[in-house]
Scaffold this motif. Structure first.
Motif, PDB file in Angstrom:
ATOM      1  N   ASN A   1       7.136   1.157  16.769  1.00 34.78           N
ATOM      2  CA  ASN A   1       7.793   1.348  18.060  1.00 34.78           C
ATOM      3  C   ASN A   1       8.630   2.615  18.186  1.00 34.78           C
ATOM      4  N   LYS A   2       8.890   3.303  17.077  1.00 31.58           N
ATOM      5  CA  LYS A   2       9.787   4.455  17.137  1.00 31.58           C
ATOM      6  C   LYS A   2       9.162   5.767  16.674  1.00 31.58           C
ATOM      7  N   TYR A   3       8.143   5.728  15.819  1.00 29.26           N
ATOM      8  CA  TYR A   3       7.551   6.960  15.321  1.00 29.26           C
ATOM      9  C   TYR A   3       6.660   7.570  16.402  1.00 29.26           C
ATOM     10  N   ASP A   4       6.622   8.906  16.454  1.00 26.10           N
ATOM     11  CA  ASP A   4       5.804   9.565  17.463  1.00 26.10           C
ATOM     12  C   ASP A   4       4.320   9.485  17.099  1.00 26.10           C
ATOM     13  N   GLU A   5       3.487   9.835  18.071  1.00 26.47           N
ATOM     14  CA  GLU A   5       2.038   9.681  17.908  1.00 26.47           C
ATOM     15  C   GLU A   5       1.506  10.488  16.731  1.00 26.47           C
ATOM     16  N   LYS A   6       2.000  11.700  16.554  1.00 23.28           N
ATOM     17  CA  LYS A   6       1.526  12.550  15.468  1.00 23.28           C
ATOM     18  C   LYS A   6       1.843  11.949  14.107  1.00 23.28           C
ATOM     19  N   THR A   7       3.054  11.400  13.957  1.00 18.54           N
ATOM     20  CA  THR A   7       3.446  10.802  12.680  1.00 18.54           C
ATOM     21  C   THR A   7       2.651   9.533  12.400  1.00 18.54           C
ATOM     22  N   LEU A   8       2.443   8.717  13.427  1.00 11.52           N
ATOM     23  CA  LEU A   8       1.633   7.506  13.262  1.00 11.52           C
ATOM     24  C   LEU A   8       0.213   7.864  12.820  1.00 11.52           C
ATOM     25  N   THR A   9      -0.366   8.871  13.451  1.00  6.88           N
ATOM     26  CA  THR A   9      -1.719   9.311  13.094  1.00  6.88           C
ATOM     27  C   THR A   9      -1.778   9.725  11.634  1.00  6.88           C
ATOM     28  N   LYS A  10      -0.787  10.466  11.201  1.00  4.32           N
ATOM     29  CA  LYS A  10      -0.716  10.920   9.807  1.00  4.32           C
ATOM     30  C   LYS A  10      -0.650   9.745   8.836  1.00  4.32           C
ATOM     31  N   ILE A  11       0.185   8.754   9.144  1.00  8.56           N
ATOM     32  CA  ILE A  11       0.329   7.569   8.289  1.00  8.56           C
ATOM     33  C   ILE A  11      -0.990   6.807   8.207  1.00  8.56           C
ATOM     34  N   PHE A  12      -1.602   6.556   9.357  1.00 12.58           N
ATOM     35  CA  PHE A  12      -2.833   5.763   9.377  1.00 12.58           C
ATOM     36  C   PHE A  12      -3.984   6.485   8.675  1.00 12.58           C
ATOM     37  N   PHE A  13      -4.036   7.810   8.835  1.00 11.68           N
ATOM     38  CA  PHE A  13      -5.131   8.563   8.223  1.00 11.68           C
ATOM     39  C   PHE A  13      -4.928   8.750   6.723  1.00 11.68           C
ATOM     40  N   GLU A  14      -3.714   9.130   6.319  1.00 14.14           N
ATOM     41  CA  GLU A  14      -3.469   9.432   4.907  1.00 14.14           C
ATOM     42  C   GLU A  14      -3.340   8.180   4.052  1.00 14.14           C
ATOM     43  N   TYR A  15      -2.640   7.168   4.530  1.00 14.26           N
ATOM     44  CA  TYR A  15      -2.415   5.962   3.732  1.00 14.26           C
ATOM     45  C   TYR A  15      -3.509   4.913   3.912  1.00 14.26           C
ATOM     46  N   GLY A  16      -4.086   4.861   5.121  1.00 11.92           N
ATOM     47  CA  GLY A  16      -5.117   3.856   5.387  1.00 11.92           C
ATOM     48  C   GLY A  16      -6.524   4.413   5.382  1.00 11.92           C
ATOM     49  N   GLU A  17      -6.635   5.749   5.308  1.00  7.01           N
ATOM     50  CA  GLU A  17      -7.942   6.402   5.375  1.00  7.01           C
ATOM     51  C   GLU A  17      -8.726   5.912   6.587  1.00  7.01           C
ATOM     52  N   GLU A  18      -7.980   5.758   7.707  1.00  4.63           N
ATOM     53  CA  GLU A  18      -8.533   5.246   8.953  1.00  4.63           C
ATOM     54  C   GLU A  18      -9.127   6.395   9.774  1.00  4.63           C
ATOM     55  N   ARG A  19     -10.444   6.345  10.012  1.00  4.81           N
ATOM     56  CA  ARG A  19     -11.135   7.415  10.739  1.00  4.81           C
ATOM     57  C   ARG A  19     -10.717   7.489  12.207  1.00  4.81           C
ATOM     58  N   HIS A  20     -10.274   6.367  12.752  1.00  4.74           N
ATOM     59  CA  HIS A  20      -9.900   6.325  14.168  1.00  4.74           C
ATOM     60  C   HIS A  20      -8.383   6.358  14.346  1.00  4.74           C
TER      61      HIS A  20
END
Length: 289
Positions: A121-140
């Motif tokens: 709820n507080k992190y910006d879109e760019k930071t969320l994208t980074k977390i999901f891609f780097e830690y979750g290896e999420e393509r989407h």
């Protein structure tokens, strides 16, 4: 390989399964279990009645301080079983699972300030994208982050099922994974609990606790964790860290480990039948020299 009078550290105590098995082989030895989850301490203490067992609430990253605080100078073995416990997954109020409705929490240590709710709820879109891609290896990751930010403009995202529905709606219908939210939830858990960044530094520090011939055993469930363990073990086992273009060794480095498992040990079919959650487990072993 267990010594009846050996001293062993279970850095991820969980329900106490590993510590209980070690304690059965000890006579005058000692097993110290460490976990930051209060519930794990209670569960393991109730399960293990051995006089050889001590449970300590704390983070394995602080193992050296914890061990020294118990008056232990060196140990015969260190075990880490990384990731999340079945109890944490199966307890909805802990907020780890996308299959049960619960609060967006995901804290292994309830004393920690940061929760999954804060990140979502507080992190910006760019930071969320980074977390999901780097830690979750999420393509989407970008699509999921955008969907989260759009939804929270109207009201906070508060529960696990709310988040799982947002993640699923943001992905292509043909996305063939066990569950569309799996990678994102894993990434959030890793970020909340800071599971990856300190791991290499911890291994390098903890090696100093091992007696000569002592074993370092680490079980991972994530490719990024396994990569860190593999790389760190290899560096600690290398006799030289000089640049490759230098024709002779100038560092004078002495290896502190010998890698026992060049390739990770994978679960057998029998183990997978008994515990389907072990399918991504990889076990690596190194020995102090």
């Amino acid at each position: 390989m267990l010594k009846p009078d050996g001293i062993y550290i279970d850095g991820t105590l969980g329900g106490g399964g590993h510590s209980a098995m070690i304690a059965e082989h000890l006579v005058d030895g000692r097993i110290v279990g460490i976990d930051r989850d209060e519930n794990a301490i209670y569960a393991a203490t109730a399960r293990i009645s051995s006089k050889n067992f001590d449970a300590v609430r704390g983070n394995f990253h602080d193992m050296r301080e914890i061990v020294q605080g118990l008056g232990i100078g060196s140990v015969d073995g260190i075990l880490l079983d990384l990731g999340i416990s079945s109890h944490q997954i199966d307890t909805p109020e802990r907020g780890f699972s996308f299959r049960y409705d619960g609060p967006l929490d995901m804290r292994m240590d309830k004393r920690s300030a940061l929760s999954a709710f804060d990140i979502v709820n507080k992190y910006d879109e760019k930071t969320l994208t980074k977390i999901f891609f780097e830690y979750g290896e999420e393509r989407h990751s970008r699509r999921i982050s955008r969907a989260i930010c759009t939804r929270r403009e109207h009201a906070p995202i508060e529960t696990t099922l709310q988040l799982a529905e947002i993640i699923e709606s943001a992905q292509p219908k043909h996305n063939k994974v066990p569950h569309p939210a799996m990678r994102t939830f894993m990434a959030l858990r890793i970020a909340v609990n800071d599971e990856l960044d300190p791991l290499g530094a911890f291994i390098r520090d903890a090696v100093g606790l091992l007696k000569k011939g002592g074993r370092f055993v680490i079980i991972t469930f994530h490719s990024l964790e396994d990569r860190i363990v593999k790389t760190t073990f290899a560096k600690l086992a290398s006799p030289c860290e000089c640049p490759r273009d230098i024709p002779y060794c100038a560092c004078g480095r002495v290896p502190s480990l010998k890698v026992i498992t060049r390739k990770p040990i994978l679960p057998s079919q029998q183990e997978l039948t008994a515990n389907s959650r072990a399918h991504s487990a990889k076990l690596r072993i190194a020995e102090a020299v």
